[in-house]
Every structure is written in structure tokens, then in C-alpha cells.
Design a protein around this motif. Sequence first.
Motif, short mmCIF file in Angstrom:
data_model
loop_
_atom_site.label_atom_id
_atom_site.label_comp_id
_atom_site.label_asym_id
_atom_site.label_seq_id
_atom_site.Cartn_x
_atom_site.Cartn_y
_atom_site.Cartn_z
N UNK A 79 45.17 46.76 48.28
CA UNK A 79 44.70 45.60 47.44
C UNK A 79 45.06 44.56 47.99
N UNK A 80 45.08 43.21 47.29
CA UNK A 80 45.08 42.37 47.77
C UNK A 80 46.42 41.22 47.89
N UNK A 81 47.39 41.97 46.56
CA UNK A 81 48.68 41.42 46.65
C UNK A 81 49.34 41.03 44.75
N UNK A 82 50.05 40.34 44.35
CA UNK A 82 49.70 40.34 42.88
C UNK A 82 49.56 39.63 42.48
N UNK A 83 49.35 39.53 41.59
CA UNK A 83 47.89 39.80 41.09
C UNK A 83 48.81 39.06 39.43
N UNK A 84 47.95 37.15 38.69
CA UNK A 84 48.20 37.09 37.51
C UNK A 84 47.06 37.33 36.72
N UNK A 85 46.68 37.19 35.89
CA UNK A 85 46.28 38.45 34.07
C UNK A 85 46.20 37.02 33.39
N UNK A 86 45.74 36.64 32.70
CA UNK A 86 45.87 35.36 31.26
C UNK A 86 44.93 36.19 30.75
N UNK A 87 46.00 36.51 29.89
CA UNK A 87 44.97 36.92 28.58
C UNK A 87 44.36 36.41 27.83
N UNK A 100 37.48 43.22 43.01
CA UNK A 100 37.91 41.61 42.83
C UNK A 100 39.66 41.91 43.62
N UNK A 101 40.55 43.06 43.72
CA UNK A 101 41.24 42.87 44.17
C UNK A 101 41.37 43.96 45.32
N UNK A 102 40.71 44.01 45.94
CA UNK A 102 40.59 44.23 47.71
C UNK A 102 40.23 43.95 48.34
N UNK A 103 41.02 44.19 49.50
CA UNK A 103 40.52 43.12 51.49
C UNK A 103 40.80 44.13 52.34
N UNK A 104 39.88 44.60 52.73
CA UNK A 104 39.00 44.76 54.28
C UNK A 104 40.72 45.09 55.08
N UNK A 105 41.10 46.21 55.75
CA UNK A 105 42.13 45.99 56.91
C UNK A 105 41.86 46.98 57.95
N UNK A 106 41.61 47.50 59.44
CA UNK A 106 40.72 47.85 60.11
C UNK A 106 42.19 48.11 61.19
N UNK A 107 41.91 49.24 61.37
CA UNK A 107 43.11 50.13 62.36
C UNK A 107 42.23 50.55 63.41
N UNK A 108 43.74 50.22 64.88
CA UNK A 108 42.59 50.46 65.93
C UNK A 108 43.34 51.10 67.02
N UNK A 109 42.75 52.67 67.14
CA UNK A 109 44.07 53.53 68.14
C UNK A 109 45.19 53.56 67.76
N UNK A 110 44.86 54.01 65.97
CA UNK A 110 46.29 54.29 65.83
C UNK A 110 46.44 55.96 65.69
N UNK A 111 47.75 55.79 66.33
CA UNK A 111 47.92 57.47 65.95
C UNK A 111 47.87 58.07 64.62
N UNK A 112 47.94 59.21 64.45
CA UNK A 112 46.81 60.16 62.75
C UNK A 112 47.75 59.58 62.08
N UNK A 113 49.36 60.27 63.02
CA UNK A 113 50.42 60.00 62.20
C UNK A 113 50.99 58.91 60.59
#
Length: 495
Positions: free
Chosen positions: A110-118, A450-463
Motif C-alpha cells: 500500500x502506498x500510504x494514507x489516502x484521502x477520499x472525497x465523498x 491505484x493505491x499500491x507501489x512495488x518494493x523489491x527485496x534483495x538477498x533477504x533472509x526468509x524470516x
Amino acid sequence: MIETSKENIDRRIQMAAEAYQFLKNTTVKERAAFMNTVADKIEVLGKELLTTAHAETSLPLARLTGEKARTSGQWRSYAKAVNTGIYTEPRIDLAQPDRQKGDLRKYNVGIGPVVVFGASNFPFAFSTAGGDTASAIGAGCPVIVKAHPAHPKTSQLMADAITAAVKEFGWPEGTFSHITGASHDIGAYLVQHKDIRAVAFTGSFAGGKALFDMANRREDPIPVFAEMGSINPVFALPDLLENRAEAFAKEYLFSLTLGAGQFCTNPGVCIALKGEALDRFIIALKNGIQEVIPAKMLHKGIYESFEKHKTIAAEQPEVHSIATADTEIDEWQARAMVIETSAKNFIKNPVLSEEVFGPFGIIVTCETREEIMEIAKQLKGQLTITLAATEEDARNNLMLINLLKDKCGRLLFNGMPTGVEVVYAMQHGGPFPSTTDSRFTSVGPDAVKRFIRPISFQNWPDEFLPEELKNENALQISRIVDGEVNSGSLKLQTT
């Protein structure tokens, strides 16, 4: 309506920022369960909700009952989609001897706090507990709703339902907040606050563009997903008109005046070739419009805007009135009107291409097919474009069809554009100025994108990886592993 203070807004935004740290670590299964609970709480809202909304909007109880069902259905539909993990789009490229970067894993967060206008015209489905709120929470984003001042009590009832679900799940209070006030300053303050990461809006072009410009003037610009309306042109082609001019007139007039014309997909313009078939269509419109019973519009502001812009369009040079409903009316009831002008005048006068929100239509008479093509070329972006045509018409107008694909988000072959289905294949969003980003929809499960963004993890322990990327795949979601679809766990060799 109580004006929320800036101090309270600051506190709510801070709470949302803190809630985001919690929500981005929830799984798709957890968010889907929450969304289904919100749907449960909306469904049990009874007579009080419907009568309150009816009093504030003048919408018929039958319409509101259907919209309430649609709203809870949206939460369930989006929850089902979120539950599959489809929007996290997990990608795993395992370490290989010939890859310098080693193990790479990517997913959407998720991208973060979203303002929605009714929105005013759908007090349930596009307002406080509407699709924007549902899709943002589905993405893992806390939501701050700026309630529409035209239905504050309705908005509060819906807000209470979501807040009850937050408490039941024990989630942070900042997961959902409800801000009230009629001042434009509140909206501006929300959009410009440093901790807000995205905005969703449904309404006028002026309102949406103002928010879009504010967001882009920030030191750190943020996306504004604004759905700003459309004239939704209908191209009535010769063979169809020849065979069913009168029936088509009934369909067009019904869609034009449905809900007092207060739909963003209202077919405000109809373009056709001059001739006997078009004459029959216009005569049928003249006769049919007298049967349209004026309906009360949502509020005084919308009614006054309708009357103003209807008058401006009707008083343009070389414009002729076809018919106006002459039934006696009460306060805020809109009288339907249809006018006519030539293609040449429509092309040269930009006022005629502006949306009139309400039961108002323009019939554009073309002398040649070339004029139809010229209108299509100059069209701005639309939510919908309709081809009223037979298959023979389509074969004879392939260049027109190809051009229209560039101008809209939803291209119809017959039928009318009013009404949208809450399904995966629905596209409710089009090129500017109908929306600020034609890559996305505000209706259907894909609204989550609309409200997502990608993030990549490199060589991270599975835990330490998010559940969506761990070797075990306990969520049992579909992932792309080394370029292949894989729903199982990863059996990695250890050394």
C-alpha cells in the motif's frame, strides 16, 4: 455541518500514518476478512440509513436500497480479489550462478494514507464507504474520508459502520477517519499535508483539477485519482437509425434523463448523419420528452448549476431547441431539455463540448461522414463512447472505431452508458479530462491498483520477508517464480 479543526485533522493524519505502519504488515487474508466484516455491517444498517439518505439527497428509496446492496457487494467483491493476492503481484527470481544480484523478490505494498472525497450523486457507492475507501483499505492503506456536505448524516452512519469494524478487529483507530466540513480549505489542507500519499475524488472537473494541481505543486507530488465527468458521446450510425430510429430515441432519452441525469456516464451528446432517419429520431425525442417526469435533483447547488449551464449551452449561436419537458415542477426539479446544432458549429464552439450535469442532451447533425470523423478527432477524453450501430455500420466505419479507442475508457457497441458493473473487466476511467490518470479504474476490483507501489527485496533472509514472498507460501497465492506461475512452496537447497 461541523467544520473539523486543523488540529483535529493533524491528529487524524498522524493516526493514519501510524496505522499505515500496521496495515502494511497485514496479509491479504487479514485485509479481506476485515473488508467482509465492513460489508456485514453495511448490510445490517436498516431503515434509518435509507430514510436519512432519502431526506438528504431526494433519491428514491428503491434506488437507495439497490445502491446499498451494491456498496456492500463492492466490499465483498474487492475482498475476494484482494484475498487471491492478485494485486500484490509477487515476483521471485532465485539466486543463480550467472546473476550478480542474487535472490530478488518483489511485491506491491500500500502506498500510504489516502484521502477520499465523498461524491454527492452516489451517497453510498461513491461516498464514505464507497469503492475508493474499499479499494484503498484492500491495498493496505488507511483512509481519511472528507464527507460530502450534501449528505452529512448519511456519511456519518456509513463512517460508524467502518469504525465499528476497526474496533472489532482491534486495528489502529487511524485505519479510518471521517472529516466533516463544507469549506474548500479543509480539502486543500488534506491534499497538501506531507503525510498524505494519494487522493481519490469523484465530482466536477473544476474540483478534481484543483486538487490535482495542488498535489502536483507539493514538494513531494502525490497521485490524485480524480474522476471528473464526461459528455459520453453516442455516435448513431446510418443503418441503425434507418431500422430503429424511434426505438433508439426511447433508449437514448431514458438514459439521458435517468436519475435526473445525475450520472457521470450520462450520454450528453448524440452525433448522426443528416437525413430522414435522423428526422424520425428527433421527432420521437420531441414526443418522448413530454413524458419525462421532472425529478428533484440531489441538492440546490447541483440544480442551480444545471440550470446555469443548460441555459448557457442553449443560448449559443446556431443552436436550436428540440424540446423541453413542460411538466409543472417543484423546487429543484430538473426539466429535461434537448437541443440541436450542426457539426460545423459543434466543432468550432468549445462550450458545446462541456458537460451539463443533468438531463440535457445535444443532437449534432452532420452533413458528411468526414464531419463525423472530424468530431471524433477533436473529442477530449471521455469515460464512455457509444457506437449505436449494426454490424454493417461497424464494417463501414472501421477508421472511426479505431480512432474512438483513443478517446475513452469504455467503448460500447449499442446499449447505453449509464450504469456500471462492479466486475474485473469494467473500466471506469478515461483519458484526460474525464480522469487524471487513464491507466486506472475507480469501479471494479482493479480499483485497488491505484493505491499500491512495488518494493523489491534483495538477498533477504526468509524470516524477514513479507508473507507474500516467503518460501513456504502459507497464503497459497499465485506467484511468478523464475518466470513461471507457481502456487506452491519453494524447496531451496541449503549449503
